[in-house]
Design a protein around this motif. Sequence first.
Motif, short mmCIF file in Angstrom:
data_model
loop_
_atom_site.label_atom_id
_atom_site.label_comp_id
_atom_site.label_asym_id
_atom_site.label_seq_id
_atom_site.Cartn_x
_atom_site.Cartn_y
_atom_site.Cartn_z
N GLN B 134 0.75 -1.29 0.27
CA GLN B 134 -0.08 -0.01 -0.13
C GLN B 134 0.69 1.59 0.01
O GLN B 134 2.31 0.85 0.57
N VAL B 135 0.49 2.44 -0.89
CA VAL B 135 1.04 3.25 -0.11
C VAL B 135 1.54 4.26 0.38
O VAL B 135 1.72 4.06 2.03
N LEU B 146 -1.17 -1.14 -4.32
CA LEU B 146 -2.78 -1.21 -4.15
C LEU B 146 -4.13 -0.40 -3.31
O LEU B 146 -4.70 -0.63 -3.42
N THR B 147 -3.43 0.36 -2.55
CA THR B 147 -4.14 1.20 -2.40
C THR B 147 -4.35 2.69 -3.33
O THR B 147 -4.51 3.88 -3.22
N THR B 148 -3.77 3.20 -3.94
CA THR B 148 -3.78 4.10 -5.37
C THR B 148 -3.74 3.44 -6.51
O THR B 148 -2.45 3.63 -7.41
N PRO B 149 -4.60 2.66 -7.24
CA PRO B 149 -4.58 1.82 -8.00
C PRO B 149 -4.23 3.21 -9.69
O PRO B 149 -4.01 2.28 -10.54
N ASN B 150 -5.08 4.38 -9.37
CA ASN B 150 -4.89 5.28 -10.54
C ASN B 150 -3.78 6.14 -10.32
O ASN B 150 -3.27 7.42 -10.77
#
Lengths: 391, 257
Positions: B134-135, B146-150
């Motif tokens: 995750q970020v 995974l927590t900033t897919p864009n």
Amino acid sequence: MSTTFIEGSIAVAKTVAVSRPHVISAYPITPQTHIVEHLSELVANGELKSEFVNVESEHSAASVVLGSSATGARTYTATTSQGFLLMIEVLFNIAGMRLPVVMTCVNRAVSAPINIWNDQQDSMTARDSGWIQLYAEDNQEASDMHLQAFKIAENKDIMLPVMVCMDGFVLTHSFDPVELISQEQVDKFLPPFKPEYYLTPKNPLTFGTLVGPDGYMETRYFIEKTMHASLQVISDVAADFHNQFGRFQGGLIDTYKVEDASLVLVAMGSIIGTIKDIVDELRAKGQKVGVLKVRSYRPFPKDEIYKALNHVKEIAVLEKAVSLGYGGILVNEIKSVFYGKPKTPKINGFILGLGGRDITVDTIHQTIKETVKASSEEKFIGLNEALIGGK
Amino acid sequence: MNNDTNFKRYLKLDLLPTPWCPGCGNGIVLKTICQAFDELDLPKNGTVVVSGIGCAGRSAGFFDLDSVHTAHGRAIPVAEGIKYANDALNVVVVSGDGDLIGIGGNHLFQAIRRNTNITVICYANEIYAMTGGQVSPITPHNTKTLTTPNGNPDRPADIQFLFKSNNCFFARTTAYHLNHMRKCIVEALKFKGFSFVEARTMCIVNYGRRLGYKNSNEMLLHYKEFYKINDYAEALAENEIGIIKSAPRSSDGFPSA
């Protein structure tokens, strides 16, 4: 409605998503992470119109949802174990401000020593926080419970936060067939969140301000009163859910073969499934055994439990948490149900499964044997004798 | 770099291998820390390691030294407690960027203010790796996790300027620049006051492979090509590694007026 073979975490995330939360905030911690990762994915690909806020700690995640909820937004967060403990300060604030936040507490052991596996010590530690606590037996229930949680929390006579507790790994990481609910059906069940009091420049309010000895006690009195009122609301919401979706996993409690039982096992969470299997096995042999699931732990449904168990001779309470210096927590409360009543059954308490210690069929058989044989007592079951210098 | 194996005395060799994934850079940092300990001949009975939570946090248990594995983000205040109780000890914090700069970020800032005489080695892999990717507070802008897919909408923290505020020691280095990393750690350990080494290290499994790196070596080569050494600069540019310049200090370790 469609049945999908799906991981527990993803089922929960999908149900939270169709509940249309405006703001979601979380911090990564095992075994909660899959839930919020999936939600962030749904937000990123446009399926869910929410703000997903990545923050620097669980304390901040809880604070973000507190702030959002105070503006009248529907909010959600999830955590477990250490992250949950870090949130506790804010959890009390959320309840005190009467904000209907919904969160998932994925149940995991607490440090030290570090242990990432399942027990229920984390959420049990916040039982006095003013949050409604519901415990899920399986992934279908965990998923459905979130939808019910929003409806309970946002009831204008309740306005208290609700915590859905689900066993880490045992539920979150296991794949089960789950009936997922469509957006259309959710919209019929759960109306948009329209709080009476929220932050708006049109009508300035203060949340959480200083209250002295002249008024603080009444804030606790009202939460306590509301907790009692929520007993009915939790039952009603479960009944509404049953009507609309055809599934009933219990309201405040659920029972299985208790009506004519002489011995009943009482527990919360995923262990219930294992116990039901054992009940069936023993029933086939003619033993009158049943199981009572405590679904709502706060508020604690004393009357329902008494009604269900007043004919029973023996009770075994199985729990995955301990109040160090006292012993079992749930067993104490089950005993209190019978205080002052004409008949008290023999009540034995068992602490088991701490830090992910396997709870096998044998473990549960052992609790039944001990309950039949011993006088009322409490003990740890499944200890490794080699580690405690035993025989 | 010599092939001296004396550094091994600081490790519990019987506990190896570490739990880290194949291709992880943490072992490189762990080894280099031990080499720096060895170069300074830090006494084993006078050195304590404290770590937080995460992949890097698992380091503490591998040192053949007294160690504490603290709650997430709390390694620095625990280390400060140890140092204030017994000033004779060398107290070293070993943890990750999520732990030290994210959840424990306030402690970092306060330890700089107090200028506590401890050393922090940050395994900076730009990701929450233990939980799957995750970020983190130093994940670069626009990077997918995974927590900033864009792509990460936020800017990474550049913490060197915090250290400038009280003239504390800050160095950035990478797992490719081994001699430089060792020099940074040695100087940090010798520094009288609060010192911090941001050691960039690669996480291939939960970070690099999702960004298109085929293997961990490609991440190392990125460090080689991207970073230039600029020791004792006033400040480090994004593509620079080095020890930032310290103002003259008075005898108590604080900046002289």
